[in-house]
Design a protein around this motif. Sequence first.
Motif, short mmCIF file in Angstrom:
data_model
loop_
_atom_site.label_atom_id
_atom_site.label_comp_id
_atom_site.label_asym_id
_atom_site.label_seq_id
_atom_site.Cartn_x
_atom_site.Cartn_y
_atom_site.Cartn_z
N LYS A 262 0.79 -1.25 0.00
CA LYS A 262 0.00 0.00 0.00
C LYS A 262 0.81 1.29 0.00
N ILE A 263 2.14 1.20 0.14
CA ILE A 263 2.95 2.42 0.19
C ILE A 263 4.07 2.34 -0.84
N PHE A 264 4.16 3.36 -1.69
CA PHE A 264 5.36 3.49 -2.54
C PHE A 264 6.41 4.19 -1.69
N SER A 265 6.18 5.44 -1.34
CA SER A 265 7.03 6.13 -0.37
C SER A 265 6.25 7.28 0.25
N ALA A 266 6.39 7.45 1.56
CA ALA A 266 5.71 8.55 2.27
C ALA A 266 6.44 9.87 2.09
N GLY A 267 7.45 9.90 1.22
CA GLY A 267 8.18 11.15 0.99
C GLY A 267 9.30 11.32 1.99
N LEU A 268 9.79 12.55 2.07
CA LEU A 268 10.92 12.80 2.96
C LEU A 268 10.51 12.48 4.40
N ASP A 269 11.46 11.97 5.14
CA ASP A 269 11.21 11.65 6.54
C ASP A 269 11.15 12.94 7.33
N ILE A 270 9.96 13.24 7.82
CA ILE A 270 9.75 14.52 8.52
C ILE A 270 10.63 14.61 9.77
N LEU A 271 10.91 13.46 10.36
CA LEU A 271 11.72 13.48 11.59
C LEU A 271 13.15 13.94 11.34
N ILE B 146 4.90 23.88 4.50
CA ILE B 146 6.21 24.11 3.87
C ILE B 146 6.01 24.30 2.37
N VAL B 147 7.09 24.70 1.71
CA VAL B 147 6.98 25.06 0.30
C VAL B 147 7.87 24.12 -0.52
N ALA B 148 7.30 23.57 -1.58
CA ALA B 148 8.11 22.70 -2.44
C ALA B 148 9.23 23.53 -3.06
N MET C 41 2.77 19.94 14.30
CA MET C 41 1.32 19.72 14.24
C MET C 41 0.97 18.63 13.22
N TYR C 42 1.69 18.63 12.12
CA TYR C 42 1.42 17.62 11.07
C TYR C 42 1.73 16.22 11.60
N LEU C 43 2.87 16.11 12.30
CA LEU C 43 3.24 14.80 12.87
C LEU C 43 2.18 14.33 13.87
N LEU D 177 2.39 16.63 -4.81
CA LEU D 177 3.31 17.43 -3.99
C LEU D 177 2.45 18.21 -2.99
N ASN D 178 2.29 17.63 -1.81
CA ASN D 178 1.36 18.17 -0.81
C ASN D 178 2.04 19.04 0.24
N GLU D 179 3.22 19.60 -0.11
CA GLU D 179 4.02 20.32 0.89
C GLU D 179 3.23 21.40 1.64
N THR D 180 2.35 22.13 0.93
CA THR D 180 1.66 23.23 1.63
C THR D 180 0.79 22.71 2.78
N LEU E 269 -0.74 13.03 12.03
CA LEU E 269 -0.51 11.68 11.51
C LEU E 269 -0.74 10.63 12.59
N LYS E 270 -0.23 10.95 13.79
CA LYS E 270 -0.36 9.99 14.90
C LYS E 270 -1.82 9.87 15.32
N SER E 271 -2.54 11.01 15.42
CA SER E 271 -3.91 10.96 15.91
C SER E 271 -4.82 10.23 14.93
N ARG E 272 -4.50 10.32 13.62
CA ARG E 272 -5.29 9.62 12.61
C ARG E 272 -5.30 8.11 12.86
N LYS E 273 -4.18 7.64 13.42
CA LYS E 273 -4.05 6.20 13.65
C LYS E 273 -5.05 5.72 14.69
N GLY E 274 -5.18 6.54 15.75
CA GLY E 274 -6.03 6.14 16.85
C GLY E 274 -7.48 6.09 16.40
N PRO F 246 3.09 10.41 -1.62
CA PRO F 246 3.04 11.86 -1.42
C PRO F 246 4.42 12.52 -1.46
N ALA F 247 4.42 13.81 -1.75
CA ALA F 247 5.59 14.69 -1.62
C ALA F 247 6.86 14.09 -2.23
N GLY F 248 7.85 13.78 -1.38
CA GLY F 248 9.11 13.24 -1.91
C GLY F 248 8.90 11.94 -2.67
N GLY F 249 7.84 11.20 -2.34
CA GLY F 249 7.50 9.98 -3.09
C GLY F 249 7.07 10.34 -4.50
N1 CO8 Z 1 8.05 11.09 7.76
C1 CO8 Z 1 8.18 10.54 8.98
N2 CO8 Z 1 7.29 9.67 9.51
C2 CO8 Z 1 6.22 9.34 8.75
C3 CO8 Z 1 6.03 9.89 7.48
C4 CO8 Z 1 7.00 10.80 6.97
N3 CO8 Z 1 6.91 11.35 5.76
N4 CO8 Z 1 4.86 9.39 6.99
C5 CO8 Z 1 4.38 8.56 7.92
N5 CO8 Z 1 5.17 8.52 9.01
C6 CO8 Z 1 5.03 7.72 10.22
C7 CO8 Z 1 3.71 7.96 10.93
O1 CO8 Z 1 3.80 9.07 11.79
C8 CO8 Z 1 3.54 6.65 11.68
O2 CO8 Z 1 4.41 6.70 12.79
P1 CO8 Z 1 4.06 5.89 14.16
O3 CO8 Z 1 3.91 4.45 13.76
O4 CO8 Z 1 5.22 6.15 15.04
O5 CO8 Z 1 2.79 6.46 14.67
C9 CO8 Z 1 4.09 5.63 10.70
O6 CO8 Z 1 4.95 6.34 9.83
C10 CO8 Z 1 3.01 4.94 9.88
O7 CO8 Z 1 2.23 5.94 9.25
P2 CO8 Z 1 0.64 5.79 9.08
O8 CO8 Z 1 0.06 5.10 10.25
O9 CO8 Z 1 0.09 7.12 8.71
O10 CO8 Z 1 0.59 4.78 7.82
P3 CO8 Z 1 -0.59 4.60 6.79
O11 CO8 Z 1 -0.28 3.34 6.06
O12 CO8 Z 1 -1.92 4.73 7.44
O13 CO8 Z 1 -0.46 5.84 5.77
C11 CO8 Z 1 0.80 7.39 4.41
C12 CO8 Z 1 0.68 5.96 4.98
C13 CO8 Z 1 -0.36 7.62 3.43
C14 CO8 Z 1 2.11 7.49 3.68
C15 CO8 Z 1 0.69 8.38 5.57
O14 CO8 Z 1 1.59 7.98 6.59
C16 CO8 Z 1 1.01 9.79 5.20
O15 CO8 Z 1 0.20 10.47 4.59
N6 CO8 Z 1 2.22 10.26 5.59
C17 CO8 Z 1 2.66 11.62 5.39
C18 CO8 Z 1 3.13 11.81 4.01
C19 CO8 Z 1 3.60 13.22 3.80
O16 CO8 Z 1 2.85 14.16 3.93
N7 CO8 Z 1 4.87 13.36 3.46
C20 CO8 Z 1 5.46 14.64 3.24
C21 CO8 Z 1 6.90 14.62 3.66
S1 CO8 Z 1 7.69 16.15 3.24
C22 CO8 Z 1 8.39 15.90 1.69
O17 CO8 Z 1 8.47 14.81 1.21
C23 CO8 Z 1 8.95 17.06 0.90
C24 CO8 Z 1 9.48 18.12 1.75
C25 CO8 Z 1 10.13 19.23 0.99
C26 CO8 Z 1 10.72 20.21 1.95
C27 CO8 Z 1 10.84 21.57 1.41
C28 CO8 Z 1 11.05 22.60 2.50
C29 CO8 Z 1 11.61 23.90 1.97
#
Ligand code: CO8
Length: 300
Positions: free
Chosen positions: A100-109, A181-183, A290-292, A174-177, A295-300, A149-152
């Motif tokens: 179900k996941i290709f990549s969630a994009g950049l690791d926000i952490l 944040i800004v792509a 807030m975004y993080l 590209l859901n950065e907004t 994400l966590k609250s959605r799980k609950g 999403p995003a980096g994915g």
């Molecule tokens: N980074 C870090 N942790 C993440 C990320 C992420 N991108 N995505 C998900 N996680 C974590 C969740 O917080 C959760 O953590 P925990 O188990 O500790 O609670 C765990 O991964 C599993 O996530 P979900 O329960 O949400 O998994 P689902 O299978 O239900 O959903 C999704 C998967 C659809 C991928 C969903 O997790 C999601 O929408 N994630 C966020 C995706 C996102 O918005 N990514 C954007 C990242 S920013 C980016 O890529 C570009 C930045 C450019 C920067 C420019 C600045 C100038």
Amino acid sequence: MANALRGLSKCGVAGFLPQVFPRHGPRTLPHLVCQKRNNSTSSKIKVDLDPSTGVAVMWMQSPPVNSLNLDLLTEFTTTLEKLEMDKSCRGVIITSSLPKIFSAGLDILEMYQTSPEHCGEFWKAVQELWLNLYGSKLTTIAAINGSSPAGGCLLSISCDYRVMADNPRYSIGLNETLLGIVAPYWFKDTMVNTVGHRTTELALALGKLYSAPEALKIGLVDELVPEDQVVNTAAQTMGKWLAINEPARQATKAMMRKPTIDKLLSNREADVHNFVSFITQASVQKSLGMYLKMLKSRKG
Ligand code: CO8
């Protein structure tokens, strides 16, 4: 740096020798997956290179969501560089081994509550991956078998062709907004080069995540197929791409992409600086927090 299109800036398109690579007629590769040979010992990416077809499959396998942290980014770039140098490899399919996941994009952490030095190192790795992938001389196909999403999405649109699972629950964009944040301009440029200016403007402003059918409609992906056929379809498409005269295809890719690549190459340091000063701002950190939380609250 194994990057053919960057190399082209030195030798020019005319520097290509005709017919460097063996020609193959159009062929399908439905057998690719079962014939695969695991050539990799790495942990976050598994590589199956089939020397008989010249096609490698890169499986991202970094649970839970293939978020692009520093380790995965670095391994991705190194893996691609090795494949670029491997004479038996002519094409790469990028996909995920997670359901179900290709990549969630950049690791926000990597960007949240970390030091400016770490943010800088992280951003250089993001740049490096994009420069290598967007500029790869290999044919690259994204087999998008889940949400992206995003980096994915950036990974996907940096490839030459995109096959996505026909599942409306999977989204890409590209859901950065949405994160406050800004792509960066080179994310934007890659998107413009894929779907055009106006569609990109709407997509980026609204942080729009397109369902798979919507993504096909706007040309963000090229093809939708049933989920269990994504990789095989990518392999079949690869066969068609590899039948094209290799130097001609590479020169065409360079012609299309080099201006976009050069824009970042001539501005890398400033881009890192801009990223670090933006992402470390208190208001931006607050949005990420807030975004993080969301994400966590959605799980609950
Ligand atoms: N980074 C870090 N942790 C993440 C990320 C992420 N991108 N995505 C998900 N996680 C974590 C969740 O917080 C959760 O953590 P925990 O188990 O500790 O609670 C765990 O991964 C599993 O996530 P979900 O329960 O949400 O998994 P689902 O299978 O239900 O959903 C999704 C998967 C659809 C991928 C969903 O997790 C999601 O929408 N994630 C966020 C995706 C996102 O918005 N990514 C954007 C990242 S920013 C980016 O890529 C570009 C930045 C450019 C920067 C420019 C600045 C100038």
